[in-house]
Design an enzyme around this catalytic site. Structure first.
Site, PDB file in Angstrom:
ATOM      1  N   MET A  30      -9.701  -8.838  83.290  1.00  0.00           N
ATOM      2  CA  MET A  30      -9.147  -9.203  81.983  1.00  0.00           C
ATOM      3  C   MET A  30     -10.276  -9.291  80.964  1.00  0.00           C
ATOM      4  O   MET A  30     -10.119  -9.893  79.895  1.00  0.00           O
ATOM      5  CB  MET A  30      -8.390 -10.526  82.076  1.00  0.00           C
ATOM      6  CG  MET A  30      -7.184 -10.406  83.024  1.00  0.00           C
ATOM      7  SD  MET A  30      -5.865 -11.589  82.701  1.00  0.00           S
ATOM      8  CE  MET A  30      -6.718 -13.121  82.883  1.00  0.00           C
ATOM      9  N   GLY A  31     -11.437  -8.707  81.295  1.00  0.00           N
ATOM     10  CA  GLY A  31     -12.552  -8.682  80.353  1.00  0.00           C
ATOM     11  C   GLY A  31     -13.330  -9.980  80.311  1.00  0.00           C
ATOM     12  O   GLY A  31     -13.214 -10.810  81.212  1.00  0.00           O
ATOM     13  N   LEU A  33     -16.564 -10.229  80.696  1.00  0.00           N
ATOM     14  CA  LEU A  33     -17.162 -10.029  82.022  1.00  0.00           C
ATOM     15  C   LEU A  33     -18.418 -10.866  82.227  1.00  0.00           C
ATOM     16  O   LEU A  33     -19.236 -11.010  81.331  1.00  0.00           O
ATOM     17  CB  LEU A  33     -17.488  -8.547  82.196  1.00  0.00           C
ATOM     18  CG  LEU A  33     -16.282  -7.621  81.970  1.00  0.00           C
ATOM     19  CD1 LEU A  33     -16.694  -6.170  82.131  1.00  0.00           C
ATOM     20  CD2 LEU A  33     -15.132  -7.956  82.899  1.00  0.00           C
ATOM     21  N   HIS A  37     -17.775 -10.398  87.834  1.00  0.00           N
ATOM     22  CA  HIS A  37     -17.132  -9.090  87.640  1.00  0.00           C
ATOM     23  C   HIS A  37     -18.108  -7.959  87.958  1.00  0.00           C
ATOM     24  O   HIS A  37     -17.727  -6.942  88.541  1.00  0.00           O
ATOM     25  CB  HIS A  37     -16.664  -8.914  86.194  1.00  0.00           C
ATOM     26  CG  HIS A  37     -15.624  -9.892  85.754  1.00  0.00           C
ATOM     27  ND1 HIS A  37     -15.897 -10.909  84.893  1.00  0.00           N
ATOM     28  CD2 HIS A  37     -14.306  -9.983  86.051  1.00  0.00           C
ATOM     29  CE1 HIS A  37     -14.795 -11.610  84.664  1.00  0.00           C
ATOM     30  NE2 HIS A  37     -13.812 -11.061  85.358  1.00  0.00           N
ATOM     31  N   LYS A 151     -12.762 -15.326  94.672  1.00  0.00           N
ATOM     32  CA  LYS A 151     -12.601 -16.604  93.961  1.00  0.00           C
ATOM     33  C   LYS A 151     -11.112 -16.893  93.731  1.00  0.00           C
ATOM     34  O   LYS A 151     -10.664 -18.018  93.817  1.00  0.00           O
ATOM     35  CB  LYS A 151     -13.333 -16.578  92.624  1.00  0.00           C
ATOM     36  CG  LYS A 151     -13.427 -17.942  92.034  1.00  0.00           C
ATOM     37  CD  LYS A 151     -13.817 -17.905  90.608  1.00  0.00           C
ATOM     38  CE  LYS A 151     -12.743 -18.612  89.839  1.00  0.00           C
ATOM     39  NZ  LYS A 151     -12.438 -18.056  88.581  1.00  0.00           N
TER      40      LYS A 151
END
Ligand code: PAF
Length: 282
Positions: A30-31, A33, A37, A151
């Site tokens: 979902m960005g 980052l 990520h 996570k």
């Protein structure tokens, strides 16, 4: 690295790679980052020739009172980080591209059992939103492999089940949680924490580790252990949502005979909801 915003452009790019016999990896995000990520992108690079990173803040997985509007959107910075990490392609669609008829009229994917309890209980409809968008991303990208963070332990279980149940030909790979030096799991939501809250936040991982230690030393009174963990979190100034000791495979409450256990926690620090987990073998 290219960024595309439409399914048409995405498919055109992927057609070329497929014709060259390239193995395609997908990292859905979902960005906003962070290192967590980036570790997913690196893992995807190890298993695939081409890495597609999707950036889409999926409205279907947010509840009406949740942080959809304030969720950080940082496409430019994300693109720079992804380029450095070796992502080949960024897919950053608009809401209209993904849900052209709006959310209410869109087909949904429901994943029974794995979606129940834990975050599924506190965030009704959340995993339906996740399962729907991930199924669509699998169909849009048709990756050989897809990487998700451990996570979000329950999310990974939901995605593994939907992949099996819907017979989607993708290998789902889990990637270990990346932590700050003091143990706090990296999360886009850590950015919402005030300075004081940030000092308190590592208690979440410490509580997971303490509880795991108690179990390793032979305690099987799981309900009491859960209560003690909730008390430790409350005393530190958090508002626990849940602290559950579960069977790692079924995610049902652990029984004293289980050898693979996962401790799952969600707690509010101010208005920020943080999650974490720890798996242990006895
Ligand atoms: O973990 C996330 O960031 C999201 O839930 C996902 C998997 C990208 C689906 O929107």
């Amino acid at each position: 690295m290219r960024t595309v915003h439409t399914l048409k452009e995405l498919r055109a790019m992927l057609r070329g790679f497929r014709q060259q016999g390239k193995r395609i990896g997908l990292v859905p995000t979902m960005g906003n980052l962070h290192e967590g990520h980036i570790s997913l992108v690196r893992k995807a690079r190890e298993a695939a020739d081409i890495v597609v990173t999707s950036i889409f803040v999926n409205p279907m997985q947010f509840g009406a009172t949740e942080d959809l509007d304030t969720y950080p959107r940082t496409l430019i910075e994300d693109q720079e980080r992804l380029e450095a990490a070796g992502s080949t392609l960024v897919f950053a669609p608009s809401n209209d591209e993904i849900y052209p008829q709006g959310l209410a009229r869109h087909t949904r994917v429901i994943v029974p059992e794995a979606s129940e309890g834990h975050c599924g209980a506190s965030r009704p409809g959340h995993f339906e939103g996740v399962a729907t968008v991930v199924t669509m991303l699998f169909n849009m990208v048709q990756p050989d492999i897809a990487v998700f963070g451990e996570k979000d332990y329950q999310q990974l279980a939901v995605i593994r089940k939907l992949t099996r149940d819907l017979m989607i030909p993708v290998e789902v790979i889990g990637s270990p949680t990346v932590r700050e030096g003091d143990g706090l799991a990296k999360s886009s939501r850590n950015g919402f924490l005030t300075e004081d809250e940030r000092v308190i936040a590592p208690i979440i991982y410490r509580t997971l580790k303490n509880t795991a230690e108690q179990i390793r030393s032979g305690r099987t009174d799981f309900a009491t252990l859960e209560q003690e963990a909730n008390e430790a979190l409350s005393e530190a100034g958090l508002r626990p949502d849940y602290f559950n000791i579960a069977n790692s495979l079924t995610l049902k409450p652990a029984s004293p005979d289980d050898s693979e256990l996962t401790l799952l926690v969600a707690a509010f620090l101010g208005t920020t909801r943080l999650i974490d987990n720890l798996s242990i073998t006895r």
